[in-house]
Motif scaffolding. Structure first.
Motif, PDB file in Angstrom:
ATOM      1  N   PRO A 189     -10.781 -16.082   6.124  1.00  0.00           N
ATOM      2  CA  PRO A 189     -10.978 -15.090   7.185  1.00  0.00           C
ATOM      3  C   PRO A 189     -10.449 -13.700   6.826  1.00  0.00           C
ATOM      4  CG  PRO A 189      -9.462 -16.838   7.893  1.00  0.00           C
ATOM      5  CD  PRO A 189     -10.014 -17.247   6.582  1.00  0.00           C
ATOM      6  N   VAL A 190      -9.435 -13.631   5.985  1.00  0.00           N
ATOM      7  CA  VAL A 190      -8.935 -12.332   5.525  1.00  0.00           C
ATOM      8  C   VAL A 190      -9.913 -11.744   4.514  1.00  0.00           C
ATOM      9  CG1 VAL A 190      -7.113 -11.234   4.142  1.00  0.00           C
ATOM     10  CG2 VAL A 190      -6.498 -12.836   5.948  1.00  0.00           C
ATOM     11  N   ASP A 191     -10.346 -12.579   3.582  1.00  0.00           N
ATOM     12  CA  ASP A 191     -11.241 -12.102   2.538  1.00  0.00           C
ATOM     13  C   ASP A 191     -12.601 -11.661   3.077  1.00  0.00           C
ATOM     14  OD1 ASP A 191      -9.440 -12.207   0.561  1.00  0.00           O
ATOM     15  OD2 ASP A 191     -10.287 -13.919  -0.514  1.00  0.00           O
ATOM     16  N   ALA A 192     -13.044 -12.259   4.182  1.00  0.00           N
ATOM     17  CA  ALA A 192     -14.318 -11.835   4.762  1.00  0.00           C
ATOM     18  C   ALA A 192     -14.253 -10.348   5.120  1.00  0.00           C
ATOM     19  CB  ALA A 192     -14.627 -12.670   5.993  1.00  0.00           C
ATOM     20  N   TYR A 193     -13.189  -9.950   5.809  1.00  0.00           N
ATOM     21  CA  TYR A 193     -12.996  -8.531   6.142  1.00  0.00           C
ATOM     22  C   TYR A 193     -12.984  -7.671   4.877  1.00  0.00           C
ATOM     23  CZ  TYR A 193     -11.305  -8.711  11.063  1.00  0.00           C
ATOM     24  OH  TYR A 193     -11.178  -8.815  12.417  1.00  0.00           O
ATOM     25  N   ILE A 194     -12.234  -8.145   3.886  1.00  0.00           N
ATOM     26  CA  ILE A 194     -12.023  -7.339   2.689  1.00  0.00           C
ATOM     27  C   ILE A 194     -13.324  -7.178   1.910  1.00  0.00           C
ATOM     28  CG2 ILE A 194     -10.801  -7.260   0.464  1.00  0.00           C
ATOM     29  CD1 ILE A 194      -8.437  -8.651   1.836  1.00  0.00           C
ATOM     30  N   ALA A 195     -14.074  -8.309   1.794  1.00  0.00           N
ATOM     31  CA  ALA A 195     -15.357  -8.252   1.086  1.00  0.00           C
ATOM     32  C   ALA A 195     -16.290  -7.248   1.756  1.00  0.00           C
ATOM     33  CB  ALA A 195     -15.988  -9.632   1.066  1.00  0.00           C
ATOM     34  N   GLY A 235      -1.836   7.388  -4.585  1.00  0.00           N
ATOM     35  CA  GLY A 235      -2.955   8.271  -4.262  1.00  0.00           C
ATOM     36  C   GLY A 235      -3.908   7.796  -3.192  1.00  0.00           C
ATOM     37  N   SER A 236      -3.666   6.629  -2.598  1.00  0.00           N
ATOM     38  CA  SER A 236      -4.553   6.172  -1.525  1.00  0.00           C
ATOM     39  C   SER A 236      -4.242   6.935  -0.241  1.00  0.00           C
ATOM     40  CB  SER A 236      -4.371   4.669  -1.280  1.00  0.00           C
ATOM     41  OG  SER A 236      -4.822   3.957  -2.395  1.00  0.00           O
ATOM     42  N   ASP A 237      -5.277   7.309   0.493  1.00  0.00           N
ATOM     43  CA  ASP A 237      -5.028   8.067   1.725  1.00  0.00           C
ATOM     44  C   ASP A 237      -5.641   7.437   2.968  1.00  0.00           C
ATOM     45  OD1 ASP A 237      -7.581   8.652   0.955  1.00  0.00           O
ATOM     46  OD2 ASP A 237      -7.127  10.711   0.368  1.00  0.00           O
ATOM     47  N   ILE A 238      -6.407   6.348   2.811  1.00  0.00           N
ATOM     48  CA  ILE A 238      -6.822   5.556   3.966  1.00  0.00           C
ATOM     49  C   ILE A 238      -6.483   4.108   3.643  1.00  0.00           C
ATOM     50  CG2 ILE A 238      -8.731   4.798   5.435  1.00  0.00           C
ATOM     51  CD1 ILE A 238     -10.161   7.405   4.843  1.00  0.00           C
ATOM     52  N   LEU A 239      -5.698   3.453   4.527  1.00  0.00           N
ATOM     53  CA  LEU A 239      -5.254   2.087   4.267  1.00  0.00           C
ATOM     54  C   LEU A 239      -5.798   1.149   5.331  1.00  0.00           C
ATOM     55  CD1 LEU A 239      -2.968   4.059   3.067  1.00  0.00           C
ATOM     56  CD2 LEU A 239      -1.603   2.000   2.957  1.00  0.00           C
ATOM     57  N   PHE A 240      -6.575   0.173   4.902  1.00  0.00           N
ATOM     58  CA  PHE A 240      -7.098  -0.848   5.803  1.00  0.00           C
ATOM     59  C   PHE A 240      -6.225  -2.084   5.645  1.00  0.00           C
ATOM     60  CE2 PHE A 240     -10.675  -4.176   6.355  1.00  0.00           C
ATOM     61  CZ  PHE A 240     -10.438  -4.294   7.707  1.00  0.00           C
ATOM     62  N   HIS A 241      -5.611  -2.547   6.738  1.00  0.00           N
ATOM     63  CA  HIS A 241      -4.779  -3.744   6.614  1.00  0.00           C
ATOM     64  C   HIS A 241      -5.463  -4.932   7.272  1.00  0.00           C
ATOM     65  CE1 HIS A 241      -3.024  -5.048  10.483  1.00  0.00           C
ATOM     66  NE2 HIS A 241      -3.220  -3.819  10.875  1.00  0.00           N
ATOM     67  N   VAL A 242      -5.366  -6.078   6.598  1.00  0.00           N
ATOM     68  CA  VAL A 242      -5.842  -7.342   7.171  1.00  0.00           C
ATOM     69  C   VAL A 242      -4.675  -8.294   7.045  1.00  0.00           C
ATOM     70  CG1 VAL A 242      -7.702  -9.029   7.199  1.00  0.00           C
ATOM     71  CG2 VAL A 242      -8.086  -6.788   6.150  1.00  0.00           C
TER      72      VAL A 242
END
Lengths: 351, 310
Positions: A189-195, A235-242
């Motif tokens: 379920p985490v990887d689905a979001y990430i994919a 250098g990342s400026d948008i972080l998506f957390h799952v």
């Protein structure tokens, strides 16, 4: 002569177990049989037990939403509901069994990690109905499972992210064209979001780099903060957390460094209004409510129930005003294309 | 990701912030064990303080007062632990686990009861991060050491004080005597019980600081189980550090370093399950390889009973 006091230790242990069991106390107040209202149509008031995963009810996402669905069912359907929190993975089977033993009509297990526990307990209590959230159990007449096409939600926030990077559409971007995803445990379920997120970014902005890190836990916000700070420094400026509860630390880190974050499951904008530009939504509350309603109405269907964009089971929260309307419109078009089947979203991660 | 990122400034900043809460607890553990009490309850004491720090900071509108509430709460639970372990000679491991289970249940219960399911308020005050003028602008060293949360400066100061107290004062000598040979210490007129209470209380104080760092130092919120095993790692670090403050600090920072690079290694394409094990593997290897050559205080973990001769 040695005098020991095992009684003191026993007392402490007993006290701690009592307190541990009290985790769901506020919900329990309304759960006693005497207070329940009669169901509108069924005649018999049904009883629903909800078992959370280890993140607890205050995870701002998954477990919280399941409880929201239960609370809504209580007020709208007049059912009785009780919640118990799991503090360890070893709590799953005792918690599920406890509800089944007491003759609850429906027992809800919140989370992929509870699959085996549900299989075990559901076999022992064939007269109790079970709902498992986030994994598939087929072929058991008393088990329904709710599955979410979270990759679709991930794709939409990914496309939003890609468009923002490509057009430098927010003031605090660092111009490195790099974003990060921080996962909890590496589970489907985490990887689905990430994919979905990876595919979404790539579709609109192929040159944008997407870093992927798993923090490894769902209940370690301090660790989530450290991982996020490291990604921001690179250098990342948008972080998506799952990452469930761990993600609150990710959002906090983004806020402290003046960059942006994307929430998960629930609309998490309230955690940091300037920072959380949108959230990928998974309507665990809708799934919970729907299945409770089916049990009350006598229309319970075992097997897998899918929730996706077509039935508003997944989606994304309204982006903050700083995100240009042109980008939001494009994302809306993409959303329609997924519903129409023109875009197929992958559900497996590419490293 | 380049090698520059891999061993860059952020890796060392991460080392300090991953290592700090562990080091704080491990320093406290040194005092407890040096006086003869194995304190596995540090995990629970951290969790207690993490919760009460947030509660205090939110209710009193001040992070410093929150810190005080958190530390005092951890010390009260340490007192409970000490009472059982010293006065009633309970098995220290079982009693410690009881405290840990109690902490988990109590904080979860109070979180739901006081704050509801929406979690702790987002406007909870947080302890400040302070840049030390001039020093903070030194390349590399500045961001790593001199642009930190106040509790990390407290860690550095307390590290020096702990070392001094334990090895250069009369009280420190008494503490070590009580942990090595309580009968002899008793015969020399030292109040064994009182010294042990002091050791455990100091451990509560340090665990309290560690817990406060997790909730109102690094963040401004509490989550269920947010100590997440750091108390146990602190126990391991203290043992690896040879029951000395400096050793405990070094071992904690080794763990911090392993954690910090672990997440960068994921980006290099090394299987993430292996990488996530790294800090724990490092701990096990360090313990297995080094502990054979360090010696625990002789009376560590043994309740003192004056009527027993040795």
């Amino acid at each position: 002569m040695v005098r020991r006091r095992p009684a003191l230790v026993s007392l402490l242990l007993a006290l701690s177990l009592v307190l541990a069991a009290c985790g769901g106390a506020p919900a329990a107040k309304t759960g006693s049989p005497q207070q329940g209202q009669q169901a509108a149509s069924g005649g018999k008031t049904i009883r629903v037990g909800l078992v959370t995963d280890v993140g607890g009810l205050n995870d701002h996402s998954f477990n919280y939403l399941a409880d929201q669905g239960l609370q809504r069912a209580k007020t709208e359907l007049g059912i009785q509901g009780q919640v118990v929190e799991s503090h360890n993975q070893t709590d799953y089977i005792p918690n599920l069994t406890n509800f089944a033993q007491q003759g609850y009509d429906l027992v809800i297990a919140v989370g992929f990690l509870m699959t085996d526990a549900v299989k075990t307990v559901a076999k022992q209590y064939p007269d109790t109905k079970f709902l498992l959230i986030d994994d598939q159990i087929e072929g058991m007449p008393n088990v329904a499972s709710a599955m979410f096409r979270s990759e679709q939600a991930g794709y939409l926030v990914g496309a939003l992210t890609g468009l923002i990077e490509k057009q430098h559409a927010l003031p605090n971007l660092k111009g490195r064209d790099q974003v990060a995803v921080i996962g909890g445990m590496k589970i489907p379920p985490v990887d689905a979001y990430i994919a979905g997120f990876q595919a979404g970014v790539k579709a609109v902005s192929p040159q944008t780099k997407v870093n992927l890190v798993y923090e490894g836990k769902f209940d370690d916000p301090t660790g989530g903060r450290e991982v996020a700070l490291s990604q921001i420094a690179q250098g990342s400026d948008i972080l998506f957390h799952v990452a469930g509860g761990t993600g609150t630390g990710v959002i906090k880190a983004a806020e402290s460094q003046g960059v942006y974050a994307i929430g998960v499951d629930a609309d998490q904008n309230y955690l940091a209004p300037q920072t959380v530009i949108t959230s990928a939504l998974k309507r665990v509350d809708v799934a919970t409510f729907d299945v409770i309603k089916s049990v009350r109405d006598g229309t319970f269907q075992p097997g897998v129930h899918w929730f996706d964009l077509t039935n508003d089971g997944v989606g994304y929260a309204k982006p903050v005003a700083a995100v240009p309307q042109s980008i939001v419109r494009q994302v809306e078009q993409i959303r329609q294309q997924i519903i129409d089947g023109q875009i197929k979203v992958p559900a497996t991660v590419s490293q | 990701m380049s090698l520059g990122d891999f061993l860059g400034v952020q890796t060392w900043v991460g080392t300090i912030s991953w290592g700090a809460p562990i080091a704080l607890a491990a320093l406290g553990g040194t005092f407890s064990e040096r006086t003869g009490v194995v304190n596995i309850a540090m995990e629970g004491l951290m969790l207690i303080s993490a919760f009460f720090s947030v509660l205090g900071a939110w209710a009193l509108h001040n992070a410093w007062l929150g810190l005080g509430v958190g530390v005092v709460s951890a010390m009260l639970f340490a007192l409970l632990f000490a009472w059982g372990a010293i006065r009633f000679k309970a098995d220290q491991i079982i009693l410690g686990m009881a405290i840990n289970t109690l902490a988990m249940g109590l904080t979860g219960y109070l979180l739901n009861t006081i704050f509801g399911y929406g979690g702790t308020p987002v406007n909870t005050p947080q302890l400040p991060t302070v840049s030390i003028p001039l020093l903070a602008s030194i390349p590399w060293l500045g961001p790593v050491l001199f642009r930190q949360n106040v509790l990390i400066y407290a860690l550095f100061i307390l590290l020096v004080l702990s070392h001094f107290l334990l090895f250069h004062t009369r009280l420190g000598l008494r503490m070590r005597a009580v942990g090595e040979h309580p009968q002899a210490a008793d015969a020399a007129g030292i109040n064994v019980y009182r010294i042990r209470y002091l050791g455990v209380l100091l451990s509560g104080f340090f665990s309290g600081l560690a817990g406060a760092y997790l909730s109102i130092g690094a963040l401004n919120s509490f989550n269920v189980n947010m100590s997440n095993g750091r108390g146990y790692i602190a126990l391991a670090a203290m043992i690896f550090g040879g029951w000395t403050p400096l050793g405990a600090f070094g071992a904690s920072m080794l763990f911090g370093f392993a954690s910090s690079i672990a997440f960068n290694l994921q980006g290099l394409g090394i299987p993430k399950d292996l990488v996530l094990m790294l800090p724990y593997v490092a701990t096990i290897v360090a313990l297995a390889g080094v502990v054979g050559r360090t010696t625990a205080p002789a009376a560590d973990g043994v309740p003192y009973d004056p009527s027993e001769s040795s």
